[in-house]
Design a protein around this motif. Structure first.
Motif, mmCIF file in Angstrom:
data_model
loop_
_atom_site.group_PDB
_atom_site.id
_atom_site.type_symbol
_atom_site.label_atom_id
_atom_site.label_comp_id
_atom_site.label_asym_id
_atom_site.label_seq_id
_atom_site.Cartn_x
_atom_site.Cartn_y
_atom_site.Cartn_z
ATOM 1 N N CYS A 7 0.837 -1.199 0.000
ATOM 2 C CA CYS A 7 0.000 0.000 0.000
ATOM 3 C C CYS A 7 0.873 1.251 0.000
ATOM 4 O O CYS A 7 1.748 1.400 0.853
ATOM 5 C CB CYS A 7 -0.903 -0.013 1.231
ATOM 6 S SG CYS A 7 -1.854 1.505 1.419
ATOM 7 N N ARG A 44 -9.914 -3.876 -8.655
ATOM 8 C CA ARG A 44 -9.613 -2.985 -7.548
ATOM 9 C C ARG A 44 -8.649 -3.676 -6.594
ATOM 10 O O ARG A 44 -8.798 -4.857 -6.326
ATOM 11 C CB ARG A 44 -10.916 -2.633 -6.832
ATOM 12 C CG ARG A 44 -10.829 -1.439 -5.915
ATOM 13 C CD ARG A 44 -12.162 -1.229 -5.218
ATOM 14 N NE ARG A 44 -13.121 -0.484 -6.031
ATOM 15 C CZ ARG A 44 -14.434 -0.649 -5.951
ATOM 16 N NH1 ARG A 44 -14.941 -1.538 -5.160
ATOM 17 N NH2 ARG A 44 -15.230 0.090 -6.684
ATOM 18 N N GLU A 54 -7.239 1.147 -5.061
ATOM 19 C CA GLU A 54 -6.721 1.594 -6.348
ATOM 20 C C GLU A 54 -7.449 0.808 -7.426
ATOM 21 O O GLU A 54 -7.704 -0.375 -7.273
ATOM 22 C CB GLU A 54 -5.219 1.276 -6.396
ATOM 23 C CG GLU A 54 -4.394 2.123 -7.323
ATOM 24 C CD GLU A 54 -2.909 1.815 -7.130
ATOM 25 O OE1 GLU A 54 -2.198 2.670 -6.599
ATOM 26 O OE2 GLU A 54 -2.485 0.720 -7.509
ATOM 27 N N TRP A 56 -7.844 -0.418 -11.555
ATOM 28 C CA TRP A 56 -7.111 -0.641 -12.794
ATOM 29 C C TRP A 56 -7.995 -1.294 -13.844
ATOM 30 O O TRP A 56 -8.623 -2.318 -13.585
ATOM 31 C CB TRP A 56 -5.908 -1.581 -12.549
ATOM 32 C CG TRP A 56 -4.821 -0.955 -11.742
ATOM 33 C CD1 TRP A 56 -4.811 -0.767 -10.379
ATOM 34 C CD2 TRP A 56 -3.578 -0.429 -12.229
ATOM 35 N NE1 TRP A 56 -3.637 -0.162 -10.009
ATOM 36 C CE2 TRP A 56 -2.865 0.048 -11.106
ATOM 37 C CE3 TRP A 56 -3.007 -0.329 -13.500
ATOM 38 C CZ2 TRP A 56 -1.598 0.630 -11.230
ATOM 39 C CZ3 TRP A 56 -1.761 0.236 -13.606
ATOM 40 C CH2 TRP A 56 -1.067 0.715 -12.486
#
Ligand code: ZN
Length: 74
Positions: A7, A44, A54, A56
């Motif tokens: 992270c 995610r 995050e 993608w």
């Protein structure tokens, strides 16, 4: 985060991948980006330590998403 599994916010390594496009049986949870006739699933990555996430798109969907959104009226 996708590549490192770490992270960027808290440095935690407890990162899990949640595949896009999966519908829950109890609600409409899913994660898509419109890219024309079909939508593109968005994967995610979530940090289980701090909650940062995050998102993608998948490589095979990028060209179609670009064609669709680059010319889209906002
Ligand atoms: Zn974190």
């Amino acid at each position: 985060m996708k590549e490192t599994g770490v992270c960027p916010k808290c440095g935690g390594a407890d990162v899990v991948r949640v595949p896009g496009g999966v519908r829950s049986t109890m609600d409409n949870t899913q994660n898509f980006v419109i890219r024309g006739f079909q939508s593109a699933p968005v994967d995610r990555y979530i940090c289980c330590a701090c909650g940062f996430s995050e998102e993608w798109l998948r490589e095979e969907d990028l060209e179609k998403a670009k064609k669709y959104w680059a010319g889209a009226a906002q």
